[in-house]
Design an enzyme around this catalytic site. Structure first.
Site, mmCIF file in Angstrom:
data_model
loop_
_atom_site.group_PDB
_atom_site.id
_atom_site.type_symbol
_atom_site.label_atom_id
_atom_site.label_comp_id
_atom_site.label_asym_id
_atom_site.label_seq_id
_atom_site.Cartn_x
_atom_site.Cartn_y
_atom_site.Cartn_z
ATOM 1 N N CYS A 173 93.761 77.359 26.162
ATOM 2 C CA CYS A 173 93.262 76.224 26.485
ATOM 3 C C CYS A 173 92.032 76.008 27.622
ATOM 4 O O CYS A 173 92.104 75.084 28.229
ATOM 5 C CB CYS A 173 94.168 75.168 26.222
ATOM 6 S SG CYS A 173 95.155 75.010 24.913
ATOM 7 N N HIS A 214 91.751 73.330 32.434
ATOM 8 C CA HIS A 214 92.300 73.327 31.051
ATOM 9 C C HIS A 214 91.319 72.356 30.163
ATOM 10 O O HIS A 214 90.957 71.604 30.820
ATOM 11 C CB HIS A 214 93.546 72.836 31.085
ATOM 12 C CG HIS A 214 94.584 72.861 29.965
ATOM 13 N ND1 HIS A 214 94.517 71.830 28.875
ATOM 14 C CD2 HIS A 214 95.540 73.633 29.367
ATOM 15 C CE1 HIS A 214 95.313 72.074 28.011
ATOM 16 N NE2 HIS A 214 96.019 73.243 28.252
ATOM 17 N N GLN A 238 100.489 72.201 36.033
ATOM 18 C CA GLN A 238 101.208 73.702 36.527
ATOM 19 C C GLN A 238 101.140 73.521 38.195
ATOM 20 O O GLN A 238 101.785 74.636 38.647
ATOM 21 C CB GLN A 238 100.097 74.757 36.269
ATOM 22 C CG GLN A 238 99.570 74.970 34.860
ATOM 23 C CD GLN A 238 100.717 75.273 33.863
ATOM 24 O OE1 GLN A 238 101.827 75.792 34.618
ATOM 25 N NE2 GLN A 238 100.556 75.346 32.732
ATOM 26 N N LYS A 278 106.878 71.138 31.178
ATOM 27 C CA LYS A 278 106.548 72.230 31.923
ATOM 28 C C LYS A 278 107.396 72.229 33.111
ATOM 29 O O LYS A 278 107.369 73.164 33.898
ATOM 30 C CB LYS A 278 105.047 72.166 32.156
ATOM 31 C CG LYS A 278 104.241 72.397 31.169
ATOM 32 C CD LYS A 278 102.789 72.655 31.501
ATOM 33 C CE LYS A 278 101.872 72.300 30.610
ATOM 34 N NZ LYS A 278 101.631 73.239 29.590
ATOM 35 N N ASP A 328 94.995 67.163 38.013
ATOM 36 C CA ASP A 328 95.913 67.608 36.844
ATOM 37 C C ASP A 328 97.026 68.628 37.448
ATOM 38 O O ASP A 328 96.843 69.656 37.905
ATOM 39 C CB ASP A 328 94.873 68.666 35.963
ATOM 40 C CG ASP A 328 95.720 69.479 34.853
ATOM 41 O OD1 ASP A 328 97.016 69.211 34.896
ATOM 42 O OD2 ASP A 328 95.081 69.881 33.740
HETATM 43 N N1 C6P Z 1 98.994 74.199 29.086
HETATM 44 C C1 C6P Z 1 99.712 76.346 28.412
HETATM 45 O O1 C6P Z 1 100.127 77.237 27.868
HETATM 46 P P1 C6P Z 1 100.284 68.789 27.826
HETATM 47 O O2 C6P Z 1 99.943 69.460 26.510
HETATM 48 O O3 C6P Z 1 99.512 67.391 27.940
HETATM 49 O O4 C6P Z 1 101.504 69.023 28.217
HETATM 50 O O5 C6P Z 1 99.379 69.577 29.034
HETATM 51 C C2 C6P Z 1 98.055 70.225 28.786
HETATM 52 C C3 C6P Z 1 97.775 70.703 30.140
HETATM 53 C C4 C6P Z 1 96.885 70.474 31.198
HETATM 54 N N2 C6P Z 1 96.630 71.136 32.086
HETATM 55 C C5 C6P Z 1 97.122 72.101 32.372
HETATM 56 C C6 C6P Z 1 96.729 73.102 33.711
HETATM 57 C C7 C6P Z 1 97.918 72.713 31.543
HETATM 58 O O6 C6P Z 1 98.423 74.086 31.574
HETATM 59 C C8 C6P Z 1 98.283 72.369 30.367
HETATM 60 C C9 C6P Z 1 99.015 72.753 29.045
HETATM 61 C C10 C6P Z 1 99.749 74.947 28.152
HETATM 62 O O7 C6P Z 1 98.942 76.700 29.440
HETATM 63 C C11 C6P Z 1 99.612 74.662 26.872
HETATM 64 S S1 C6P Z 1 97.817 74.905 26.343
#
Ligand code: C6P
Length: 414
Positions: free
Chosen positions: A372, A131, A211, A234, A208
């Protein structure tokens, strides 16, 4: 990925759904089918009630007052930290730093550990399925330090090629940063193996977990990583809150990232000393209510059973994957053997945004776009995909609704 379908009889999804008020609503005159859980999850009544109770009965600043409410709020906030520590199986609460989410957690490591420890000529190793939040913070760091960002490739199934990852680890590699699971493809990485390889090369490991946490039981000690970060929203918790796990010895040796209240021990114009862990990394009034709400969300999924949730979601993944084969011209991007309940796809003749718009008319929410993860889209030679991501409250009937919705898309555009 095996397509044998088994259905857990011990998981009562209808009962689970009743905990989520938003799932009862209709959208555009249709019953909502929410399949955008990788972007954010819906919240159970338990979390909504906990936030309301906090503001109605407990609201106060933490770590500051001697008065009753401040003590109550502090106890709830610190209790939330303990919940997260146990959830991740970290050794100590000192290893849990509250952040705004995954993005902030990764930036904290880059800006604190990275700026202190990286030199010109060093390398940071990531993978091709990251991401943007696990790419850009390292690019910023590398640009500042004259270091180089290396990228481990993936195969056509969207799996990291572990041998290539291993080859890219050298004595120049100071940081290896990779996702637990890919938001765009669902690929689950062999994080323990990758961590061992990176450690053998002398690199620290940043995972990270955005997910990972929603789909998998997590044990940071078993994985052996140095840092693990995730987002509350999430995992059925509030937005604006998340956590960073960091190994105590590393956090201890790191400089603060942001300065301000709560992270200090004493301040004078000549010299400021810093607070103990984890407060050194929590400058300013924290997001108290949402930290407490996050702990409630983790308790909630714990009460359903993490293994049962994983089995339910896996069943949905297999069922939906099989049913989607009925759609002419549909190509699934990401066919990893180990996969979370995320299905990215393209339709030969229809742009993903049009797919999303027509499904929306049916009350079906999916995400369309680059998720993203633009470099990943380039790797698979697509500008964008449609993505259906399943959570603990989704059903086979909703997977059926997606398939029927896609058939309508083909009627319009086919
Ligand atoms: N992915 C998606 O629709 P934040 O925004 O900090 O809570 O998470 C960022 C982020 C980082 N790593 C991974 C693997 C992610 O999936 C995400 C967030 C969302 O896939 C929003 S772009």
């Amino acid at each position: 990925m095996s397509l044998a379908i088994s259905h857990s009889v011990t998981y009562d999804v209808d009962r689970v759904r009743r905990d989520f008020p938003i799932l009862q609503r209709s959208v555009r005159g249709r019953q909502l089918v929410y399949l955008d859980n990788a972007a954010t999850t819906q919240k159970p009544q338990q979390v909504i009630d906990r936030l309301t109770r906090y503001y109605r009965e407990e609201n106060s600043n933490v770590h500051r007052g001697v008065h009753y409410l401040s003590e109550v709020a502090t106890a709830a906030y610190e209790g939330a930290r303990t919940t997260i520590q146990r959830f991740l199986n970290a050794k100590s609460e000192k290893e849990i730093v509250f952040t705004r989410g995954t993005t902030e957690g990764i930036n904290l490591v880059a800006q604190s550990w990275g700026r202190k420890n990286l030199r010109g000529g060093d390398e940071v190793l990531i993978t091709a399925i990251e991401h943007h939040s696990n790419i850009v913070p390292w690019q910023l760091l590398c640009a500042e330090k004259g270091a180089t960002l290396r990228v481990a490739p993936v195969n056509d199934a969207g799996e990291v090629i572990v041998e290539e990852f291993a080859k890219l680890l050298t004595d120049r590699t100071k940081i290896a940063a990779f996702g637990h699971a890919s938001n765009a493809l669902g690929t689950i990485n062999p994080v323990r193996q990758m961590t061992e390889l990176a450690h053998a090369a002398g690199a620290i490991v940043v995972i990270d977990g955005a997910q990972g946490v929603p789909h998998l039981p997590i044990d940071v000690q078993e994985i052996g990583c140095d840092f693990y970060t995730f987002s509350g929203h999430k995992v059925y918790g509030p937005t604006g809150i998340g956590a960073l796990y960091g190994r105590e010895a590393l956090l201890d040796a790191m400089p603060p990232w942001m300065g301000g209240g709560d992270m200090i021990l004493s301040v004078s114009f000549e010299k400021t000393t810093y607070n103990a862990l984890p407060y050194k990394f929590e400058a300013g009034t924290p997001n108290i209510a949402d930290a407490i709400g996050l702990a409630t969300a983790l308790d909630y999924i714990g009460s359903l059973g993490l293994e049962k949730i994983a089995a339910h979601e896996h069943d949905l993944l297999l069922y939906a994957t099989e049913r989607l084969q009925e759609i002419k011209g549909l190509r699934i991007i990401g066919t990893s053997r180990q996969k979370a309940s995320v299905i990215s796809f393209t339709l030969e003749t229809v742009h993903p945004h049009d797919i999303g718009t027509i499904l929306d008319q049916e009350g079906i929410a999916i995400r369309t776009g680059h998720h993203c993860a633009q470099p990943l889209m380039m790797r698979f030679n697509v500008p964008a995909t449609g993505r259906a991501s399943f959570g603990l409250y989704n059903t086979r009937a909703e997977a059926d609704a997606l398939v029927e919705g896609l058939k309508k898309v083909l009627e319009v555009f086919g």
